[in-house]
Design a protein around this motif. Structure first.
Motif, PDB file in Angstrom:
ATOM      1  N   ALA A   1       0.815  -1.217   0.000  1.00 20.69           N
ATOM      2  CA  ALA A   1       0.000   0.000   0.000  1.00 20.69           C
ATOM      3  C   ALA A   1       0.848   1.267   0.000  1.00 20.69           C
ATOM      4  O   ALA A   1       0.333   2.363  -0.267  1.00 20.69           O
ATOM      5  CB  ALA A   1      -0.927   0.011   1.208  1.00 20.69           C
ATOM      6  N   GLY A   2       2.128   1.130   0.315  1.00 18.52           N
ATOM      7  CA  GLY A   2       2.988   2.310   0.417  1.00 18.52           C
ATOM      8  C   GLY A   2       2.693   3.153   1.638  1.00 18.52           C
ATOM      9  O   GLY A   2       2.885   4.370   1.645  1.00 18.52           O
ATOM     10  N   VAL A   3       2.227   2.506   2.711  1.00 28.68           N
ATOM     11  CA  VAL A   3       1.875   3.195   3.957  1.00 28.68           C
ATOM     12  C   VAL A   3       2.584   2.492   5.109  1.00 28.68           C
ATOM     13  O   VAL A   3       2.399   1.293   5.319  1.00 28.68           O
ATOM     14  CB  VAL A   3       0.349   3.172   4.210  1.00 28.68           C
ATOM     15  N   GLU A   4       3.392   3.217   5.855  1.00 31.37           N
ATOM     16  CA  GLU A   4       4.098   2.622   6.979  1.00 31.37           C
ATOM     17  C   GLU A   4       3.139   2.305   8.120  1.00 31.37           C
ATOM     18  O   GLU A   4       2.171   3.024   8.351  1.00 31.37           O
ATOM     19  CB  GLU A   4       5.206   3.547   7.479  1.00 31.37           C
ATOM     20  N   VAL A   5       3.427   1.231   8.839  1.00 31.55           N
ATOM     21  CA  VAL A   5       2.679   0.891  10.044  1.00 31.55           C
ATOM     22  C   VAL A   5       3.665   0.680  11.183  1.00 31.55           C
ATOM     23  O   VAL A   5       4.809   0.276  10.958  1.00 31.55           O
ATOM     24  CB  VAL A   5       1.804  -0.374   9.849  1.00 31.55           C
ATOM     25  N   THR A   6       3.209   0.960  12.404  1.00 32.40           N
ATOM     26  CA  THR A   6       4.072   0.883  13.574  1.00 32.40           C
ATOM     27  C   THR A   6       3.338   0.197  14.712  1.00 32.40           C
ATOM     28  O   THR A   6       2.177   0.523  14.991  1.00 32.40           O
ATOM     29  CB  THR A   6       4.490   2.297  14.044  1.00 32.40           C
ATOM     30  N   ARG A   7       4.000  -0.733  15.365  1.00 36.48           N
ATOM     31  CA  ARG A   7       3.405  -1.408  16.524  1.00 36.48           C
ATOM     32  C   ARG A   7       3.574  -0.515  17.748  1.00 36.48           C
ATOM     33  O   ARG A   7       4.691  -0.130  18.099  1.00 36.48           O
ATOM     34  CB  ARG A   7       4.076  -2.767  16.754  1.00 36.48           C
ATOM     35  N   VAL A   8       2.452  -0.182  18.402  1.00 35.52           N
ATOM     36  CA  VAL A   8       2.496   0.769  19.518  1.00 35.52           C
ATOM     37  C   VAL A   8       1.961   0.185  20.826  1.00 35.52           C
ATOM     38  O   VAL A   8       1.923   0.888  21.842  1.00 35.52           O
ATOM     39  CB  VAL A   8       1.712   2.056  19.186  1.00 35.52           C
ATOM     40  N   GLY A   9       1.547  -1.088  20.830  1.00 35.03           N
ATOM     41  CA  GLY A   9       1.018  -1.652  22.063  1.00 35.03           C
ATOM     42  C   GLY A   9       0.369  -2.994  21.833  1.00 35.03           C
ATOM     43  O   GLY A   9       0.706  -3.710  20.888  1.00 35.03           O
ATOM     44  N   ALA A  10      -0.593  -3.318  22.692  1.00 36.71           N
ATOM     45  CA  ALA A  10      -1.241  -4.624  22.622  1.00 36.71           C
ATOM     46  C   ALA A  10      -2.570  -4.585  23.361  1.00 36.71           C
ATOM     47  O   ALA A  10      -2.843  -3.664  24.147  1.00 36.71           O
ATOM     48  CB  ALA A  10      -0.333  -5.698  23.220  1.00 36.71           C
ATOM     49  N   PHE A  11      -3.380  -5.612  23.100  1.00 37.36           N
ATOM     50  CA  PHE A  11      -4.655  -5.788  23.786  1.00 37.36           C
ATOM     51  C   PHE A  11      -4.536  -6.952  24.768  1.00 37.36           C
ATOM     52  O   PHE A  11      -3.813  -7.922  24.521  1.00 37.36           O
ATOM     53  CB  PHE A  11      -5.765  -6.090  22.778  1.00 37.36           C
ATOM     54  N   SER A  12      -5.244  -6.854  25.877  1.00 32.22           N
ATOM     55  CA  SER A  12      -5.218  -7.909  26.883  1.00 32.22           C
ATOM     56  C   SER A  12      -6.566  -7.953  27.593  1.00 32.22           C
ATOM     57  O   SER A  12      -7.433  -7.100  27.377  1.00 32.22           O
ATOM     58  CB  SER A  12      -4.096  -7.670  27.898  1.00 32.22           C
ATOM     59  N   LYS A  13      -6.753  -8.933  28.457  1.00 32.04           N
ATOM     60  CA  LYS A  13      -7.973  -9.011  29.230  1.00 32.04           C
ATOM     61  C   LYS A  13      -8.054  -7.809  30.169  1.00 32.04           C
ATOM     62  O   LYS A  13      -7.033  -7.346  30.691  1.00 32.04           O
ATOM     63  CB  LYS A  13      -8.012 -10.310  30.025  1.00 32.04           C
TER      64      LYS A  13
END
Length: 326
Positions: free
Chosen positions: A291-303
């Motif tokens: 897509a030519g769009v950068e993505v960045t991991r910024v966290g997570a989901f949890s219970k």
């Protein structure tokens, strides 16, 4: 006010929707209880229609003296951003235009040019609508329709504990750009990011089969991550140190660290917030490159419940969670 009487609290935007309008949508599964920005309708045998209505008002969403071409672009693009979050490809749209009594043909011509340019850019076409006059501010409402593979549309309620939290592009540019447009900052880059949103229409459809939940960053990163967490009945952690910033935003934050409140809670970025299982990280990065769009991991989901913001691993007080209308 009588002695001893208490002022009645006015309910907020989401409480208003839940109390008065969500009951009207009962019986239609595609409305999702009005907890998502999109609705899903059966299309042809292979596709569903993703439907989104958005309204922008002069003096609220755009400056009264804004160029009409940019007003048109904003009106259409905020809808296209939601279609992207739904995994949909743009199809057609309808326009409702309410003009003040002092409207000019020159303004309308510029507005139409802006729509025409974005129709070519995003592959969408006008299919109807309405026009009216008003004594109040100019108001534009667009209903956009997109197509997604049958049963594959993306919403906010599918995230699972353990999913990673990713965002597209950079965060906070639009909120800082609003300050620049008001003369409180100096940055033509940030100001343009506010005035001309860039919906991630190339990335959104590629997230089908990869993401478990998505939202676009319209109310603010904290708020829109919170929308996914609430709809999925989970807790979300955002690591501020990982939040992607443009060079211009980084410079502004170095000069005034308190602007972090605007970056995380200001909204109008129209980037995508994406919940992705860790095992699909490589596929997400491949879609990002395509897509030519950068993505960045910024966290997570949890219970759990709610959104936790950390700085250097330590939980922080959230001063501004996002934009609300009421």
């Amino acid at each position: 006010m009588a002695h001893g009487a208490r002022a009645k609290r006015r309910i907020g935007e989401f409480e208003l929707i839940a109390r008065y309008f969500a009951p009207l949508a009962r019986g239609f599964a595609g409305a999702g209880g009005l907890k998502s920005d999109n609705a899903f309708l059966a299309g042809d045998g292979r596709h569903d229609l993703v439907v989104k209505t958005d309204m922008i008002v002069s003096g609220v969403h755009f400056f009264a003296d804004e160029r009409p071409e940019l007003v048109a672009a904003r009106a259409l693009r905020v809808c296209l951003s939601d279609l992207a979050a739904g995994g949909a490809t743009p199809h057609v749209y309808q326009l409702a235009l309410s003009l003040t009594r002092g409207w000019t043909e020159r303004w309308v011509a510029g507005f139409a040019r802006g729509l025409a340019a974005d129709q070519r850019r995003f592959g969408i076409v006008l299919c109807g609508g309405d026009t009216t006059g008003t004594p109040g501010p100019t108001t534009i409402s667009i209903t956009a329709f997109g197509k997604v593979a049958r049963g594959k549309g993306l919403g906010r309620d599918g995230a699972r504990a353990g999913d990673e939290l990713w965002v597209s592009g950079t965060i906070g540019d639009a909120a800082l750009g609003l300050l620049a447009a008001r003369g409180e900052l100096t940055s033509t880059f940030l100001e343009r990011r506010y005035r001309l949103p860039q919906p991630r229409t190339a990335l959104g459809p590629l997230l089908v089969g990869i993401a478990t939940a998505t939202a676009d960053v319209s109310d603010g990163l904290l708020a829109d991550v919170g929308h996914i967490a609430d709809a999925s009945r989970l807790s979300a952690r955002i690591e501020r140190d990982r939040v992607p910033l443009s060079k211009a935003a980084r410079r502004a934050l170095c000069a005034k660290p308190l602007l972090w409140n605007d970056v995380l809670g200001g909204g109008d970025d129209y980037e995508l917030v994406i919940a992705v299982p860790a095992r699909k990280r490589a596929v997400l990065l491949e879609a990002s490159r395509a897509a030519g769009v950068e993505v960045t991991r910024v966290g997570a989901f949890s219970k759990g419940k709610g959104v936790v913001l950390t700085v250097s691993g330590q939980p922080q007080h959230i001063a501004q969670s996002g934009y609300v209308h009421f």
